[in-house]
Design a protein around this motif. Structure first.
Motif, PDB file in Angstrom:
ATOM      1  N   GLN A 102      -5.848   5.206  31.769  1.00  0.00           N
ATOM      2  CA  GLN A 102      -4.676   6.052  31.985  1.00  0.00           C
ATOM      3  C   GLN A 102      -3.462   5.248  32.471  1.00  0.00           C
ATOM      4  OE1 GLN A 102      -4.745  10.270  33.663  1.00  0.00           O
ATOM      5  NE2 GLN A 102      -4.497   9.100  35.546  1.00  0.00           N
ATOM      6  N   TYR A 119     -11.627   5.300  33.880  1.00  0.00           N
ATOM      7  CA  TYR A 119     -10.728   6.361  33.406  1.00  0.00           C
ATOM      8  C   TYR A 119      -9.281   6.034  33.823  1.00  0.00           C
ATOM      9  CZ  TYR A 119      -8.343  10.803  32.963  1.00  0.00           C
ATOM     10  OH  TYR A 119      -7.419  11.769  32.620  1.00  0.00           O
ATOM     11  N   ASN A 164     -16.427  13.374  32.786  1.00  0.00           N
ATOM     12  CA  ASN A 164     -15.446  13.385  31.691  1.00  0.00           C
ATOM     13  C   ASN A 164     -15.253  14.788  31.131  1.00  0.00           C
ATOM     14  OD1 ASN A 164     -14.583  10.732  31.729  1.00  0.00           O
ATOM     15  ND2 ASN A 164     -16.340  10.036  30.536  1.00  0.00           N
TER      16      ASN A 164
END
Ligand SMILES: NC(=O)c1ccc[n+]([C@@H]2O[C@H](COP(=O)([O-])OP(=O)(O)OC[C@H]3O[C@@H](n4cnc5c(N)ncnc54)[C@H](OP(=O)(O)O)[C@@H]3O)[C@@H](O)[C@H]2O)c1
Length: 247
Positions: free
Chosen positions: A120, A116, A65
């Motif tokens: 997104q 993630y 990250n």
């Protein structure tokens, strides 16, 4: 510009993929344990972002990250990290280390990437498994078993993305023998391929958003026939395997 993170970019196939993606204009984030190798890579591609991380360590998702933030986002997560040794002696340490890296570590970072991309709303996960996942290999039990695990895990994620209606592309790369540090010295490996050539096929498969890519066509043919072998032939190959493949 598209952004790719390559885990396992310090050597072998991952390094070649990172170099090729950068050449094609991607913003590349490179990761692996060996910091000196990451710095060397940065000398070759000054624009590359680097992060030293260990997929077997609990802080790997946190470091990924951090890398994503430094790069301003991620479109492609490419996982090349892996270990593998011939281990007919069944040395327990080797078997368990292989599980830890190719099983636990793989799951740790692949799930972080999926979460993630889910947030997104899109993304692409590509990972190098192996043709070794096709069948259990007597001289490399933990390696072949973890590669099968990776094949199945990636298939599960492809279905999950479909069920969740999120356009997350999954690419499972399955090469045959590649001339890298992963291959044990002093063993015979037939039809060895150059990592640069394999990286070209990989990047092409990623750009074409392929679901599964066996590299190269000779191994694709081999795998086709392997799958047809009855269990008794595979498990008691003797003369047949030694003569043909050098196992
Ligand atoms: N070579 C072959 O014949 C072949 C065939 C089929 C599939 N594959 C697969 O291709 C992938 C790449 O292997 P390669 O042939 O390119 O071998 P390699 O040159 O040894 O590369 C392995 C990479 O994995 C990284 N790595 C290993 N353990 C790690 C860990 N705990 N955390 C983070 N990174 C780690 C290494 O970086 P650090 O040591 O710096 O961490 C290195 O960058 C592997 O998944 C392998 O199973 C290889």
């Amino acid at each position: 510009m598209k952004r790719a993170i390559v885990i396992g970019a310090t050597s072998g196939i991952g390094k070649e993929v990172a170099l090729l993606l950068a050449k094609q204009g991607w913003i590349v984030g490179a990761a692996g344990r060996r910091e000196n190798k990451l710095l060397e890579l940065q000398q070759e591609i000054p624009s590359v972002h680097i992060k030293s991380l260990d997929v077997t360590s609990a802080d790997a998702p946190f470091k990924i990250n951090e890398l994503i933030s430094e790069m301003g986002g991620m479109d492609l997560f490419f996982l090349s990290s892996g270990i593998g040794k011939q281990n007919a002696a069944l040395d327990e340490t080797i078997e368990l280390q292989t599980l830890e890296t190719n099983g636990v570590g793989f799951t740790r970072v692949i799930t972080a990437a999926y979460r993630y991309f889910r947030k997104q709303g899109n993304g692409h996960i590509a990972a190098i498994s192996s043709i070794a996942g096709t069948k259990g290999i007597g001289t490399a039990p933990s390696y072949s078993a973890t590669k099968k695990f990776q094949n199945t895990y990636l298939q599960a994620l492809a279905q999950l993305a479909y069920l969740e209606k999120i356009p997350i592309q999954i690419t499972d790369i399955r090469p045959g023998f590649v001339d890298t540090a992963l291959l044990d010295e002093g063993h015979y490996y037939p039809m060895k391929m150059k990592p640069q050539k394999v990286a070209c096929s990989i990047v092409k498969a990623v750009n074409h958003r392929r679901r599964i890519k066996i590299i190269d066509h000779r191994y694709a043919l081999l795998v086709f026939f392997w799958r047809l072998f009855p269990r008794c032939v595979w498990e008691k190959p003797r003369y047949f395997l030694r003569k043909l493949f050098g196992f």
